[in-house]
Design an enzyme around this catalytic site. Sequence first.
Site, PDB file in Angstrom:
ATOM      1  CG  ASP A  90       1.530   4.579   2.409  1.00 14.57           C
ATOM      2  OD1 ASP A  90       2.625   4.360   2.923  1.00 14.57           O
ATOM      3  OD2 ASP A  90       0.742   3.694   2.035  1.00 14.57           O
ATOM      4  CG  ASP A  93       3.339   0.923   0.901  1.00 12.57           C
ATOM      5  OD1 ASP A  93       4.563   0.957   1.083  1.00 12.57           O
ATOM      6  OD2 ASP A  93       2.517   0.580   1.762  1.00 12.57           O
TER       7      ASP A  93
END
Lengths: 118, 747
Positions: free
Chosen positions: B636, B433
């Site tokens: 996430d 990410d």
Amino acid sequence: MMIINFIGISLIVLIIWWFWLYKPNNVVATSTDVLIEVKEGVYSPASLQVTANHPITLSFLRKDPSPCSETLLIPSLDISEQLTLNKVTKIHLQNIPPGEHVFHCQMQMYKGVITAVE
Amino acid sequence: MSKAQTEQQLIIEGAGCASCVGKIEAALQNTPGVNSAEMNFADRTVLVSGTANSQDLVKAIESAGYNAKPFNDSSHTDSLDEKEAADWAYYKKLMRDTIIALSLGVPLMIYGIAIGEMTVATNTERLAWLIVGLLTLAVMFFSGKHFYIGAWKSFKNHSANMDTLIALGTGTAWVYSMLVVFIPDAIPLMARHVYFEATAMIIGLINLGLALELKARGKTSEAIKRLIGLQAKTATVVRDNKDVQINIDQVLLNDIIKVRPGEKIPVDGEVIEGHTSIDESMLTGEPMPVEKSEKDDVTAGTLNKSGMILFKATRVGKDTALAQIIAMVKRAQNSKPPIGRLADVISAYFVPVVMIISIVSALAWLNFGPEPTLAFAIVSATTVLIIACPCALGLATPMSVMVGVGKAAEAGVLIRNGEALQTASKITAMILDKTGTITEGSPKVTDVILANESDEKTILQLAASLESGSEHPLAQAIVESAMEQEIELLKIDAFNAITGYGVEATCNGKSLLFGNSKLMKMKEIELSDFTTKAQALAKEAKTPMYFAVDGQLAAIIAVADPMKSDSLCAIKRLQANGIRVIMLTGDNKETASAIAKKAQITEFFADVLPEDKANKVRELQQQGEIVGMTGDGINDAPALALADVGFAIGTGTDVAIESADITLMRGSLHGLADAIAVSKATLRNIKQNLFGAFIYNVAGIPVAAGILYPFFGLLLSPVIAGAAMAFSSLTVVTNANRLRLFKAQDH
């Protein structure tokens, strides 16, 4: 030689029966806190019957100084505990699913089984 | 401000009967701030929930006529000392047993080698060997008693272990030798050989092996010892305006604790006075000290470097981050990766199988062997029992996992379990990410481009007021920018977060919109040539966001999140390991491209909504990749859960320990590369151990049974078998200890 061979084969059959086929009697847990001693290479009691889906506390009292006896694993319940020598280590189990739950040391030399019945 | 609800456990002393339960619970329930109190009479503990201070709870119980103290499971250090003392006592016992056994075994073996045959031919020899037999029995009693008792108890339990093999092997050798002494005429002349030296030597060597293994095992748990050693033993608590030095397990929630420079932080808490820098490297692996002042969190086990601080205890005992890390590392150290399951299955059947092989071997010698068949049968049966080593198989995996997980923890990498460890070693694709993982995750406002005649301060005031309702890191950057300029925030109404697009609200009757181009398109806001300006900002790795007031574009506000200084180096490490690195971001393509270029990542996906991250993981898995996903563990979560291994990257000790397969305590991506490196090293070590243990048993048992005799006339001595067995486990533990040499990379 026939007799010796017969004795040998009988011993093999006995080993298979004693270690693999024989089902030992379970010790039925009569309270919600069960003491299990870890001493001289074995768990006592090694076969424990409990009520499924009910909370129970297993109190392991380790009297065996061998490092093998230090770790206790109950893989099916995702439990791993270090047992302190000459002290009680309490394991609180909530809602044990029905079936057999094997507990053992890291090397599986010490073995026991919890049978949870409905 | 309301106090946080907490649960506290107290140990009750003096509660002798079940009726005390009601009294204690009533006393607690009458205490202000207590919501509920439940006593466990069996444990003599009471669980209290509410906002009450621990001190008040203790006082309430004391006024009811009992004593109480907080239940803090912080006795790690004590139990560690006890364990070391117990191990040392057991080591000394094993060494004493070794010396006693070898004192008889070694002279007998030298005699056997020097004189030759250890046979019984005359009455004098019978008497001499009888005395030796009784001395051997004494050795069996003093030095080998634990093997025989263990074997017997296991037998009664319908199980068999290493003790069974040793007891059967040495017992067979001794019983046979005594038969030779007592009834030599019943045994063929050529087979009248005694094996007392084998019994004594095997007992001595196996005790020696166990003692050395115990020493080596101590080293495998060094990492956990170091973590436990971080815990301070005492704390200076300010009570009634006085500094009181108390034991760590007496620290209560909300206690005010004073920490001077050079002292350890005793429990987790929040700074209420003072400023200092704190060394957190022992927990996070992050070498730079962290500045702490009022309202900052401090973590137990870290070291206060410069100033004196006062802080309020927010987590004590088993609830501190350090205690949770210790618990997690301990749990992971005892879990097994799937690679060890075959060894487990074999271990479960091993000993009875070896007993059967031993009988088959004896029968084969008796039926088909050369003279003296009985002596050969006894030697081969004994040697098979003695050489077989279930311990080497059983230890192969756990010893390596113990050292590997411990080394990872030292580097600030917390591995959840053995399965995560094994899968991490096989990762072929790693999704990163962008925000907070590759970049710092603390963006700053860089540009405010106005679209009308409003002034910048007014626009920032409205935008910051709107964003104060959002928890997005980019929103926080705008709020912080307004705060820095001392702009007062306004009250907003009808706040609505539109996931993946932006936010909307009303303020003083004005309708406000803040977000990406998709939001503007959705709300039909005319952007005209401002899209070009936004693209130009994006190419500079800035994130441009549109701000509209009353349906008209008011400004573009750009925010930039700088890349972490060591991200590039860490990403190169991953790529050098053959791992496909992919970056995902919710940012637009231009910003993503700019960061990807800096980080030398060729594959990246921009404008990815949080729910799409999981889809990307799935896509890669469908391509046959073993996928690792690295994120902050909060936004996430679905992707982390779906990935083969989810890595939660933390900053400092504020980590979501429960959220991922592997938690990286430091913010650096080097933690990720270290996690994969330590996983690969551990798996390699496990494979070496398993291979060694399998080969040892697979080759050793047939050789002991005499398979080489027909070809080379070679039959193994039980003494050699005893030495091999004793040192096979030691070899496994020593090989696992090599993992202690693993070093994490700082830069």
